[in-house]
Design an enzyme around this catalytic site. Structure first.
Site, PDB file in Angstrom:
ATOM      1  N   ILE A   1       0.833  -1.291  -0.096  1.00 50.31           N
ATOM      2  CA  ILE A   1      -0.084   0.027   0.076  1.00 50.31           C
ATOM      3  C   ILE A   1       0.741   1.298   0.100  1.00 50.31           C
ATOM      4  O   ILE A   1       0.328   2.444  -0.489  1.00 50.31           O
ATOM      5  CB  ILE A   1      -1.156  -0.002   1.248  1.00 50.31           C
ATOM      6  N   ALA A   2       2.225   1.128   0.264  1.00 54.06           N
ATOM      7  CA  ALA A   2       2.983   2.406   0.263  1.00 54.06           C
ATOM      8  C   ALA A   2       4.548   1.991   0.000  1.00 54.06           C
ATOM      9  O   ALA A   2       4.800   0.984  -0.166  1.00 54.06           O
ATOM     10  CB  ALA A   2       3.036   2.833   1.825  1.00 54.06           C
TER      11      ALA A   2
ATOM     12  N   ASP B   1       0.747  -7.059  12.281  1.00 57.22           N
ATOM     13  CA  ASP B   1       1.198  -7.291  10.993  1.00 57.22           C
ATOM     14  C   ASP B   1       2.603  -7.647  11.379  1.00 57.22           C
ATOM     15  O   ASP B   1       3.539  -6.746  10.829  1.00 57.22           O
ATOM     16  CB  ASP B   1       1.107  -6.088  10.187  1.00 57.22           C
TER      17      ASP B   1
END
Length: 511
Positions: free
Chosen positions: A133-134, A285
């Site tokens: 996502i980044a 995570d």
């Protein structure tokens, strides 16, 4: 609303991608795979040039960001997917293709609402990590500090939205197939995943989570959370202090640098237990790409987009379940499952305890490398099915993180015994939270709160039953027999009283 045909097309396309990259070869060759599933896999690869060596990471990357998240989890479990697959999937953690810096610079300008040069004197154009996502760039602030700048990939929200939309549709179809599928609650599971994803895509929320975790982990100085630069962080930009360390995924570098790998594994396990059991707020995570070894055998964590919470009652149950499995007290573990409502009351506690013993006893005392994880998981799944246990979506993050932590810990120390590592911490926490001292302390706190609430209770009683007013007490009256008069006699009596001047009596009778 997306039509069913679109969802079916997406699912077929994803299956074709997996087959084309050889990622379904293991399923096709596994003798335990149902024949119908093997036929579908063979159909999916018709006409495809399947590589000799499966490219798992490329397949998940081609499907999209949501699939990448799944691949990151599988990378921590070589015991489930195999060493080759796990090693290849490690590339998903921070080795994805980078977005051109020109695009990132525009995203920085839009996310910060001003020219990045106002806040940073230097930003390295080559990213230090590119994830689902980044991507992260090293930078220097205008006041001379080394920082890491995390920038949300443009368009990632739409990619996740489309994938999750199809996941929800597929879950609904699956749930409609049978009672067994409904017991697994796939729709609720996907809904939880959707909520986790929305939080992860908001970097301001991630910054708050990192700050809260840092405060909660002061009791574990060997677990480091980087400080947040709030003035340079927004919903799409996150700036933190720079961490100089070696990734836990780079075992050769850790060995060359002289790190004590078993101690690092113990630190990781203890840090997770502190978060999940003692604090009820945990990093969800914790794969190798998000963990770094620091001098002094400390561990630093990054990427706090997905965090989990557990209330105190559930933490007490969790601690007792873990300790019961560690000590072999299967009867108590079974009782907790019934107390928590995880097992329907119509089942027998003793029978459930025996089923737990059949799964847990062969695993006790063994290092993880000698355990048959697949057999254990199959046994546990059979228990949930035999005893009508429904999936608990609020615990899925915890289960996912436990799998990750176990995978990372065993990659550092294959001989680690997770039960032995967890036992001292869990035993002490249970004694502190459930022992006689804790019971007395809880009772004192409850009684003190009750006493403190007494003045407010008295005020509420006074408001409900006010004191007499300023009127003097009424004079005592003689008792008089009351005659019930109806019809014309009532009006005749009224006229007589009125003639006698008894106005008050007349009014009283009329009313």
């Amino acid at each position: 609303m997306t039509g069913s045909a679109t969802h079916v097309w997406r699912l077929l396309k994803w299956g074709r991608i997996l087959a084309r990259h050889g990622a379904l070869r293991g399923i096709e060759r596994d003798p335990n795979t149902p024949a119908a599933v093997r036929r579908i896999v063979r159909i999916a690869r018709i006409g495809a040039r399947v590589p000799a060596v499966p490219r798992y990471a490329d397949a998940f990357q081609a499907i999209g960001p949501a699939a990448i998240k799944l691949g990151q989890s599988l990378a921590t479990r070589p015991d489930i997917v195999g060493d080759d697959a796990a090693h290849d999937l490690l590339r998903l953690q921070d080795q994805l293709p980078a977005i051109p810096y020109e695009t990132i610079h525009e995203a920085l300008r839009a996310g910060l609402g001003r020219d990045p040069a106002v806040l940073f004197t230097q930003i390295q154009e080559t990213p230090v990590g590119a994830a689902s996502i980044a991507q992260v760039h090293r930078a220097v602030t205008t006041d001379g500090r080394q920082v890491a700048v995390k920038v949300l990939r443009p368009g990632v929200e739409d990619d996740f939205g489309r994938a999750i939309d199809t996941y929800q549709w597929a879950a609904a179809q699956l749930e409609a197939l049978s009672p067994e599928a409904r017991r697994l609650r796939p729709r609720l599971t996907i809904e939880n995943f959707r909520r986790w994803t929305l939080r992860e895509l908001n970097f301001r929320r991630e910054a708050a989570s990192a700050s809260e975790l840092a405060e909660a982990m002061t009791a574990e100085p060997d677990f480091v959370v980087p400080a947040i630069d709030w003035q340079r962080s927004t919903a799409k930009i996150l700036t933190t202090e720079w961490i100089d360390g070696i990734k836990l995924s780079d075992r050769p570098a850790l060995v060359a640098a002289g790190y004590d790998l078993p101690r690092l594994a113990e630190t990781l396990v203890r840090a997770f237990l502190r978060q999940a059991i003692a604090e009820g707020f945990f990093h969800a995570d914790m794969h190798q790409g998000n963990l770094f070894a620091l001098p002094g055998n400390r561990i630093a964590a990054i990427d706090f987009g997905i965090m989990g919470r557990i209330d105190r009652r559930a933490r007490v149950w969790l601690a007792e379940i873990l300790y019961g499995l560690i000590t072999g007290n299967y009867k108590r573990v079974a009782e907790i499952h019934f107390e928590a409502g995880y097992v329907p009351a119509h089942h027998n506690v003793a029978e459930f305890a025996t089923a737990l013993r059949a799964v847990g006893e062969p695993m006790r005392g063994l290092p993880v490398k000698d355990m048959s994880i697949g057999m254990m998981l199959d046994g546990l799944f059979s228990i949930t099915r035999d005893f009508d246990m429904v999936t608990q979506p609020h615990l899925l993050l915890l289960q996912k993180t436990m799998v990750m932590v176990e995978g990372v810990a065993t990659s550092l120390d294959p001989d680690i015994n997770l039960w032995d590592s967890a036992a001292p911490f869990v035993r002490e926490w249970i004694r502190t939270e459930l022992g006689p001292e804790a019971a007395i302390a809880d009772r004192l706190i409850l009684d003190f709160r009750t006493l403190a609430g007494l003045p407010d209770l008295v005020r509420r009683i006074e408001a409900r039953y006010p004191a007499p007013g300023g009127e003097p007490p009424a004079l005592p009256l003689q008792e008089v027999d009351i005659i019930r008069i109806g019809g014309g006699w009532r009006y005749a009596l009224v006229a007589a009283l009125a003639a006698a001047g008894g106005a008050a009596a007349t009014i009283a009778l009329l009313h």
